[in-house]
Design a protein around this motif. Structure first.
Motif, PDB file in Angstrom:
ATOM      1  N   HIS A  57       0.847  -1.202   0.000  1.00 26.28           N
ATOM      2  CA  HIS A  57       0.000   0.000   0.000  1.00 26.28           C
ATOM      3  C   HIS A  57       0.878   1.245   0.000  1.00 26.28           C
ATOM      4  O   HIS A  57       2.089   1.157   0.160  1.00 26.28           O
ATOM      5  CB  HIS A  57      -0.994  -0.016   1.159  1.00 26.28           C
ATOM      6  CG  HIS A  57      -0.395   0.101   2.521  1.00 26.28           C
ATOM      7  ND1 HIS A  57       0.431  -0.865   3.062  1.00 26.28           N
ATOM      8  CD2 HIS A  57      -0.498   1.067   3.475  1.00 26.28           C
ATOM      9  CE1 HIS A  57       0.789  -0.506   4.282  1.00 26.28           C
ATOM     10  NE2 HIS A  57       0.246   0.672   4.551  1.00 26.28           N
ATOM     11  N   HIS A  59       1.395   3.958   1.893  1.00 31.67           N
ATOM     12  CA  HIS A  59       1.922   4.729   3.024  1.00 31.67           C
ATOM     13  C   HIS A  59       3.449   4.869   2.954  1.00 31.67           C
ATOM     14  O   HIS A  59       4.156   3.931   2.576  1.00 31.67           O
ATOM     15  CB  HIS A  59       1.501   4.096   4.346  1.00 31.67           C
ATOM     16  CG  HIS A  59       0.065   4.394   4.693  1.00 31.67           C
ATOM     17  ND1 HIS A  59      -0.659   3.639   5.587  1.00 31.67           N
ATOM     18  CD2 HIS A  59      -0.765   5.378   4.254  1.00 31.67           C
ATOM     19  CE1 HIS A  59      -1.887   4.151   5.674  1.00 31.67           C
ATOM     20  NE2 HIS A  59      -1.979   5.192   4.875  1.00 31.67           N
ATOM     21  N   ASP A  61       5.847   4.826   5.038  1.00 33.19           N
ATOM     22  CA  ASP A  61       6.741   3.886   5.727  1.00 33.19           C
ATOM     23  C   ASP A  61       6.777   2.514   5.041  1.00 33.19           C
ATOM     24  O   ASP A  61       7.423   1.591   5.535  1.00 33.19           O
ATOM     25  CB  ASP A  61       6.360   3.750   7.213  1.00 33.19           C
ATOM     26  CG  ASP A  61       4.946   3.242   7.426  1.00 33.19           C
ATOM     27  OD1 ASP A  61       4.058   3.577   6.621  1.00 33.19           O
ATOM     28  OD2 ASP A  61       4.717   2.500   8.399  1.00 33.19           O
ATOM     29  N   HIS A  62       6.096   2.375   3.908  1.00 29.42           N
ATOM     30  CA  HIS A  62       6.145   1.118   3.142  1.00 29.42           C
ATOM     31  C   HIS A  62       6.765   1.304   1.753  1.00 29.42           C
ATOM     32  O   HIS A  62       7.119   0.322   1.112  1.00 29.42           O
ATOM     33  CB  HIS A  62       4.736   0.512   3.016  1.00 29.42           C
ATOM     34  CG  HIS A  62       4.214   0.032   4.344  1.00 29.42           C
ATOM     35  ND1 HIS A  62       4.187  -1.291   4.708  1.00 29.42           N
ATOM     36  CD2 HIS A  62       3.752   0.732   5.415  1.00 29.42           C
ATOM     37  CE1 HIS A  62       3.721  -1.398   5.946  1.00 29.42           C
ATOM     38  NE2 HIS A  62       3.454  -0.176   6.391  1.00 29.42           N
ATOM     39  N   HIS A 115      -7.490  -0.459   5.643  1.00 23.94           N
ATOM     40  CA  HIS A 115      -6.445   0.433   6.165  1.00 23.94           C
ATOM     41  C   HIS A 115      -6.211   1.540   5.128  1.00 23.94           C
ATOM     42  O   HIS A 115      -6.230   2.722   5.438  1.00 23.94           O
ATOM     43  CB  HIS A 115      -5.185  -0.395   6.413  1.00 23.94           C
ATOM     44  CG  HIS A 115      -3.996   0.376   6.860  1.00 23.94           C
ATOM     45  ND1 HIS A 115      -3.908   0.971   8.090  1.00 23.94           N
ATOM     46  CD2 HIS A 115      -2.805   0.641   6.242  1.00 23.94           C
ATOM     47  CE1 HIS A 115      -2.728   1.576   8.200  1.00 23.94           C
ATOM     48  NE2 HIS A 115      -2.044   1.386   7.098  1.00 23.94           N
ATOM     49  N   ASP A 134      -0.276  -4.028   6.589  1.00 24.53           N
ATOM     50  CA  ASP A 134      -1.062  -3.309   7.602  1.00 24.53           C
ATOM     51  C   ASP A 134      -2.542  -3.670   7.554  1.00 24.53           C
ATOM     52  O   ASP A 134      -3.390  -2.943   8.068  1.00 24.53           O
ATOM     53  CB  ASP A 134      -0.891  -1.788   7.440  1.00 24.53           C
ATOM     54  CG  ASP A 134       0.533  -1.344   7.745  1.00 24.53           C
ATOM     55  OD1 ASP A 134       1.368  -2.217   8.057  1.00 24.53           O
ATOM     56  OD2 ASP A 134       0.813  -0.138   7.664  1.00 24.53           O
TER      57      ASP A 134
HETATM   58 ZN   LIG Z   1       0.041   1.730   6.502  1.00 25.64          ZN
END
Ligand SMILES: [Zn+2]
Length: 256
Positions: A57, A59, A61-62, A115, A134
């Motif tokens: 996904h 985000h 931090d990914h 999420h 997540d």
């Molecule tokens: Zn996330």
């Protein structure tokens, strides 16, 4: 015969990095790319060369290291079609229900929105592992930033349908806090009590609580048990719609 080696390591503060290596093809896949240095160090230790990134996904931090790793290794980046505009360096958009070939490794894409609206999980049947980032955590699930409880409950039922012998890998080490919330809604669940004790011990020793067998999660994770009669009764919600039970557990978890 395909032969898999999976390494999990900590990135940033509580993100997990994961590398999947298949020896015959030489394919090395990163599940998400939370942090360049941590991934490079792990590749170096293992003696592997990165060939692919599977993004779950959008985000930050990914996907933080997507572009740096692509520039260094010319990797192919696979990610969810629905979030392709938000995923740096994406080469190959995919959608739930597809089975794709990633450098000779068979990967089933599973839609797991909630999420985020486009999050996908990746199941590698030949490695016996699922990477749920997540969407599903051990004893927990992702926060509903973009989707709602009904959407997430449906997503988690797709993950629950995978074989119990599957190893579950997640995006974060949140298990200790998840265990507290899980015990508050399902206090008499013996399998959960055992897992909570194990989690406490692992964390005390500074060790990870993941990966974990999906079979254990099916017995202990309240978010996978929102349609369990015993859990419903324990929550004072006997006969309720599982979506409402799920929403009630999620609401409770948000207070921890
Ligand atoms: Zn996330």
């Amino acid at each position: 015969m395909a032969s898999f080696d999976i390494r999990q390591f900590t990135c940033r503060s509580d993100n997990f990095g994961v590398l999947v290596h298949e020896a015959e093809s030489g394919t090395t896949i990163a599940i998400d790319a939370p942090e360049e240095q941590a991934i490079l160090a792990e590749l170096e230790t293992a003696g592997w060369t990165l060939t692919h990134i599977l993004t779950t996904h959008h985000h930050g931090d990914h996907v933080a290291a997507n572009e740096a790793l692509k520039a260094r290794f010319h990797v192919e980046i696979v990610g969810p079609e629905k979030e392709k505009m938000k995923i740096p360096g994406i080469d190959r958009p995919v959608a739930g229900g597809q089975t794709i070939d990633v450098g000779g490794v068979r990967v089933e894409v599973i839609d797991t929105p909630g999420h985020t609206l486009g999050e996908v999980s990746y199941f590698m049947p030949d490695a016996g592992a699922v990477f749920a980032a997540d969407a599903l955590f051990s004893l927990g699930c992702g926060r509903l930033f973009e989707g709602d409880a009904a959407m997430m409950w449906e997503s988690l039922q797709r993950l629950r349908a995978l074989p119990g012998a599957t190893m579950l890998y997640c995006g974060h080490e949140y298990t200790a806090t998840n265990a507290k919330c899980a015990l508050s809604v399902d206090p008499d669940n013996v399998a959960l009590q055992e897992r909570a004790r194990e989690v406490e011990e692992l964390r005390r020793e500074g060790r990870s609580t993941l990966p974990v067998l999906l079979e254990r999660e099916k017995k202990t994770n309240p978010f996978l048990r929102a349609d369990d009669e015993g859990l419903m009764a324990a929550m004072g919600m006997a006969g309720a719609d599982p979506v409402d039970v799920f929403a009630a557990i999620r609401k409770k978890r948000d207070q921890y």
